[in-house]
Design a protein around this motif. Sequence first.
Motif, short mmCIF file in Angstrom:
data_model
loop_
_atom_site.label_atom_id
_atom_site.label_comp_id
_atom_site.label_asym_id
_atom_site.label_seq_id
_atom_site.Cartn_x
_atom_site.Cartn_y
_atom_site.Cartn_z
N VAL A 67 4.15 -10.02 27.75
CA VAL A 67 3.64 -11.38 27.93
C VAL A 67 2.75 -11.36 29.16
N ILE A 76 0.75 -12.82 23.98
CA ILE A 76 2.04 -12.22 23.62
C ILE A 76 1.73 -11.10 22.65
N ALA A 118 9.81 -15.83 30.71
CA ALA A 118 9.99 -15.37 29.34
C ALA A 118 11.37 -14.74 29.19
N VAL A 127 9.20 -18.57 25.84
CA VAL A 127 8.32 -18.61 27.01
C VAL A 127 8.29 -20.04 27.51
#
Length: 145
Positions: A67, A76, A118, A127
Amino acid sequence: MTWLTLKPNRRHFNHDIDRMFDNFFSNEAVCHAKHQTFWPAVDIHETDDAVRLTLEAPGAKKEDIKVTVKDRVLSIDGKREVHSENAEGNLLVNEIRAGEFSRKFTLPKTINTEKINADFANGLLTVSLAKIEEVKPKEIEVSVK
């Protein structure tokens, strides 16, 4: 309300359309899908304090998910490998999507890019995107005179 801009990956969409036509017009009863790219589903929820994205990634490992945030774009990226328990015999149907995936979201200015968390558990990546303090709704008391 906060709006996140999704950046669709046309390559995945075109691949899915091609695969659909190949499967429809194929005379074979056997469907072979090699390790391909796929586009995991995502849910987006908003509260007064934050925006939360939940992305499906069953079968993926924590170390295979990345991420990042750059220039207000949340990326992502990851991969999922599916190994067949029974390697013997002919594979007749293979519908479990595996391979690399990538989702990108353009973040609005109301998101604090320094406060992003995350977590990955049970095949779901969550997230959390904190909102900037000044954009949170404030209740103003109305006085009666």
